[in-house]
Design an enzyme around this catalytic site. Sequence first.
Site, PDB file in Angstrom:
ATOM      1  N   HIS A   1     -41.324 -62.936   6.618  1.00  0.00           N
ATOM      2  CA  HIS A   1     -41.213 -61.520   7.010  1.00  0.00           C
ATOM      3  C   HIS A   1     -41.339 -61.373   8.531  1.00  0.00           C
ATOM      4  O   HIS A   1     -40.633 -60.571   9.140  1.00  0.00           O
ATOM      5  CB  HIS A   1     -42.286 -60.685   6.305  1.00  0.00           C
ATOM      6  CG  HIS A   1     -42.061 -60.570   4.816  1.00  0.00           C
ATOM      7  ND1 HIS A   1     -40.844 -60.246   4.273  1.00  0.00           N
ATOM      8  CD2 HIS A   1     -42.904 -60.750   3.761  1.00  0.00           C
ATOM      9  CE1 HIS A   1     -40.929 -60.220   2.948  1.00  0.00           C
ATOM     10  NE2 HIS A   1     -42.173 -60.535   2.610  1.00  0.00           N
TER      11      HIS A   1
ATOM     12  N   SER B   1     -28.347 -52.006  -4.095  1.00  0.00           N
ATOM     13  CA  SER B   1     -29.751 -51.795  -4.441  1.00  0.00           C
ATOM     14  C   SER B   1     -30.349 -50.438  -4.078  1.00  0.00           C
ATOM     15  O   SER B   1     -31.318 -50.368  -3.330  1.00  0.00           O
ATOM     16  CB  SER B   1     -30.602 -52.899  -3.811  1.00  0.00           C
ATOM     17  OG  SER B   1     -30.223 -54.139  -4.317  1.00  0.00           O
TER      18      SER B   1
ATOM     19  N   GLU C   1     -39.252 -50.215  -5.007  1.00  0.00           N
ATOM     20  CA  GLU C   1     -39.487 -51.409  -5.857  1.00  0.00           C
ATOM     21  C   GLU C   1     -40.481 -52.374  -5.197  1.00  0.00           C
ATOM     22  O   GLU C   1     -41.200 -53.101  -5.880  1.00  0.00           O
ATOM     23  CB  GLU C   1     -38.178 -52.166  -6.126  1.00  0.00           C
ATOM     24  CG  GLU C   1     -37.204 -51.471  -7.069  1.00  0.00           C
ATOM     25  CD  GLU C   1     -36.420 -50.331  -6.406  1.00  0.00           C
ATOM     26  OE1 GLU C   1     -36.363 -50.279  -5.155  1.00  0.00           O
ATOM     27  OE2 GLU C   1     -35.884 -49.490  -7.145  1.00  0.00           O
TER      28      GLU C   1
ATOM     29  N   LEU D   1     -29.518 -43.460  20.503  1.00  0.00           N
ATOM     30  CA  LEU D   1     -29.370 -44.356  19.349  1.00  0.00           C
ATOM     31  C   LEU D   1     -30.494 -44.032  18.363  1.00  0.00           C
ATOM     32  O   LEU D   1     -31.671 -44.071  18.731  1.00  0.00           O
ATOM     33  CB  LEU D   1     -29.451 -45.814  19.838  1.00  0.00           C
ATOM     34  CG  LEU D   1     -29.616 -46.951  18.831  1.00  0.00           C
ATOM     35  CD1 LEU D   1     -28.542 -46.928  17.751  1.00  0.00           C
ATOM     36  CD2 LEU D   1     -29.535 -48.310  19.558  1.00  0.00           C
TER      37      LEU D   1
ATOM     38  N   ASP E   1     -32.377 -58.885   3.625  1.00  0.00           N
ATOM     39  CA  ASP E   1     -32.873 -59.624   2.455  1.00  0.00           C
ATOM     40  C   ASP E   1     -32.936 -61.122   2.725  1.00  0.00           C
ATOM     41  O   ASP E   1     -32.148 -61.649   3.505  1.00  0.00           O
ATOM     42  CB  ASP E   1     -31.950 -59.340   1.252  1.00  0.00           C
ATOM     43  CG  ASP E   1     -32.624 -59.685  -0.067  1.00  0.00           C
ATOM     44  OD1 ASP E   1     -33.877 -59.745  -0.117  1.00  0.00           O
ATOM     45  OD2 ASP E   1     -31.905 -59.913  -1.051  1.00  0.00           O
ATOM     46  N   GLY E   2     -33.874 -61.784   2.050  1.00  0.00           N
ATOM     47  CA  GLY E   2     -33.937 -63.257   2.098  1.00  0.00           C
ATOM     48  C   GLY E   2     -35.109 -63.814   2.888  1.00  0.00           C
ATOM     49  O   GLY E   2     -35.166 -65.024   3.117  1.00  0.00           O
ATOM     50  N   ASN E   3     -36.063 -62.981   3.286  1.00  0.00           N
ATOM     51  CA  ASN E   3     -37.192 -63.468   4.095  1.00  0.00           C
ATOM     52  C   ASN E   3     -38.015 -64.527   3.366  1.00  0.00           C
ATOM     53  O   ASN E   3     -38.413 -65.539   3.954  1.00  0.00           O
ATOM     54  CB  ASN E   3     -38.136 -62.309   4.454  1.00  0.00           C
ATOM     55  CG  ASN E   3     -37.510 -61.344   5.448  1.00  0.00           C
ATOM     56  OD1 ASN E   3     -36.447 -61.609   5.991  1.00  0.00           O
ATOM     57  ND2 ASN E   3     -38.160 -60.212   5.671  1.00  0.00           N
TER      58      ASN E   3
ATOM     59  N   ARG F   1     -25.203 -56.627  -3.978  1.00  0.00           N
ATOM     60  CA  ARG F   1     -25.606 -55.343  -4.580  1.00  0.00           C
ATOM     61  C   ARG F   1     -26.052 -54.439  -3.435  1.00  0.00           C
ATOM     62  O   ARG F   1     -26.533 -54.935  -2.422  1.00  0.00           O
ATOM     63  CB  ARG F   1     -26.805 -55.532  -5.521  1.00  0.00           C
ATOM     64  CG  ARG F   1     -26.552 -56.470  -6.655  1.00  0.00           C
ATOM     65  CD  ARG F   1     -27.823 -56.687  -7.460  1.00  0.00           C
ATOM     66  NE  ARG F   1     -28.700 -57.656  -6.822  1.00  0.00           N
ATOM     67  CZ  ARG F   1     -29.987 -57.507  -6.619  1.00  0.00           C
ATOM     68  NH1 ARG F   1     -30.594 -56.383  -6.974  1.00  0.00           N
ATOM     69  NH2 ARG F   1     -30.718 -58.442  -6.056  1.00  0.00           N
TER      70      ARG F   1
HETATM   71  C1  FPP Z   1     -36.594 -58.615   1.986  1.00  0.00           C
HETATM   72  O1  FPP Z   1     -36.705 -60.042   1.840  1.00  0.00           O
HETATM   73  C2  FPP Z   1     -37.382 -58.136   3.146  1.00  0.00           C
HETATM   74  C3  FPP Z   1     -38.394 -57.219   3.054  1.00  0.00           C
HETATM   75  C4  FPP Z   1     -38.832 -56.637   1.776  1.00  0.00           C
HETATM   76  C5  FPP Z   1     -39.131 -56.777   4.261  1.00  0.00           C
HETATM   77  C6  FPP Z   1     -38.271 -56.429   5.441  1.00  0.00           C
HETATM   78  C7  FPP Z   1     -39.093 -55.927   6.548  1.00  0.00           C
HETATM   79  C8  FPP Z   1     -39.048 -56.378   7.818  1.00  0.00           C
HETATM   80  C9  FPP Z   1     -38.148 -57.462   8.250  1.00  0.00           C
HETATM   81  C10 FPP Z   1     -39.909 -55.725   8.853  1.00  0.00           C
HETATM   82  C11 FPP Z   1     -39.058 -54.811   9.689  1.00  0.00           C
HETATM   83  C12 FPP Z   1     -39.880 -53.840  10.419  1.00  0.00           C
HETATM   84  C13 FPP Z   1     -39.432 -52.634  10.864  1.00  0.00           C
HETATM   85  C14 FPP Z   1     -40.385 -51.730  11.540  1.00  0.00           C
HETATM   86  C15 FPP Z   1     -38.052 -52.167  10.702  1.00  0.00           C
HETATM   87  P1  FPP Z   1     -37.377 -60.571   0.507  1.00  0.00           P
HETATM   88  O2  FPP Z   1     -38.869 -60.481   0.671  1.00  0.00           O
HETATM   89  O3  FPP Z   1     -36.831 -59.817  -0.663  1.00  0.00           O
HETATM   90  O4  FPP Z   1     -36.960 -62.095   0.465  1.00  0.00           O
HETATM   91  P2  FPP Z   1     -36.259 -62.825  -0.780  1.00  0.00           P
HETATM   92  O5  FPP Z   1     -35.022 -62.060  -1.100  1.00  0.00           O
HETATM   93  O6  FPP Z   1     -35.977 -64.197  -0.242  1.00  0.00           O
HETATM   94  O7  FPP Z   1     -37.246 -62.829  -1.902  1.00  0.00           O
HETATM   95 MG    MG Z   2     -35.074 -60.043  -1.826  1.00  0.00          MG
END
Ligand code: FPP
Ligand code: MG
Length: 305
Positions: free
Chosen positions: A50, A211, A80, A146, A33-35, A209
């Site tokens: 992302h 989630s 979601e 793995l 989380d947190g991208n 959480r």
């Molecule tokens: C949540 O951060 C992140 C996601 C919804 C996407 C995660 C997916 C990847 C990192 C790609 C991985 C790829 C594979 C094949 C495993 P957020 O968008 O909720 O960020 P925020 O919490 O800051 O809003």
């Molecule tokens: Mg998020």
Amino acid sequence: MFGWLRRSWRTAYERLLERELTGAPTHVAVIQDGNRRYAAEHGTEASDGHRAGADTTESVLRWCGELGVEELTLYAFSTENFQRPPDERETLFDLISDKLRSFADHEEVHARGVRIRTIGETERLPPRVREAIEYAERRTADHDELYLNVALAYGGRAELLGVAREIAADAAAGELDPEAVDVDEIERRLTTRPTQAVDLIIRTGGDERTSNFLPWHANGNEAAVYFCTPYWPEFSRIDFLRAIRTYQSRQESWRQTRARRATALLRAVGDSELEEARRIVSRLREHAPEPIEDDTDESTEQSAD
Ligand code: FPP
Ligand code: MG
């Protein structure tokens, strides 16, 4: 100015953490989380966040291989997440498809014997993602060192609801005795089941959480949970080692509780029951994990520094 000092301190600290490890959890599950917050803080688009997050995903897979983790489950797209704006959704679908294909072609993935599988309602995903899933699963189908489970269109409640509906239908049709429904029966019907129960859940980004992530496999096994503040693109090997340390201290406290209960039991019984008590105690000991050497209590630390 003191960048070199900070770097060498981090290297030394990472080595220390690694030396303190006495065994890795078998199955780690991660809520990445947190991208978007990371992207916003760097003045870039959500898609850049992302992409940076996907680089961390690759690193975590490598760390799991190095540390002997046998199964890694990643929350990559929840049910979601279908509510996100269409352009962000499409970017995520592109990124996930690219990553699945590049993991499946990666030399290190094959050298380490990584088997890629997906869990979730994947039929809800667009064709290009489903094709990438099919490609990655097929390319790695012969590996078993793995397991990398990618949760896509996944929601824990939806998963359990599906099982409940199936069981109700079979019972109504007279094909299943409700009294016979047990843990094994449910696990047989969890089509999205990972191979093993979850030992440790990690969530980045500061929210505490879990989630809707793996409620059966994680809660049933009373998995240790490590919440930390770095955004997913910032998650470092030090954070990962700290998460494993949390799991270890949890195992240690379980071991101590079992030992205390065993002693209390021995004290409570008279001579005639002593033989039976000894058998129970030796069973408790057999199931206790190995002791860890250093019982530092820093398991609630949150940030990397
Ligand atoms: C949540 O951060 C992140 C996601 C919804 C996407 C995660 C997916 C990847 C990192 C790609 C991985 C790829 C594979 C094949 C495993 P957020 O968008 O909720 O960020 P925020 O919490 O800051 O809003
Ligand atoms: Mg998020």
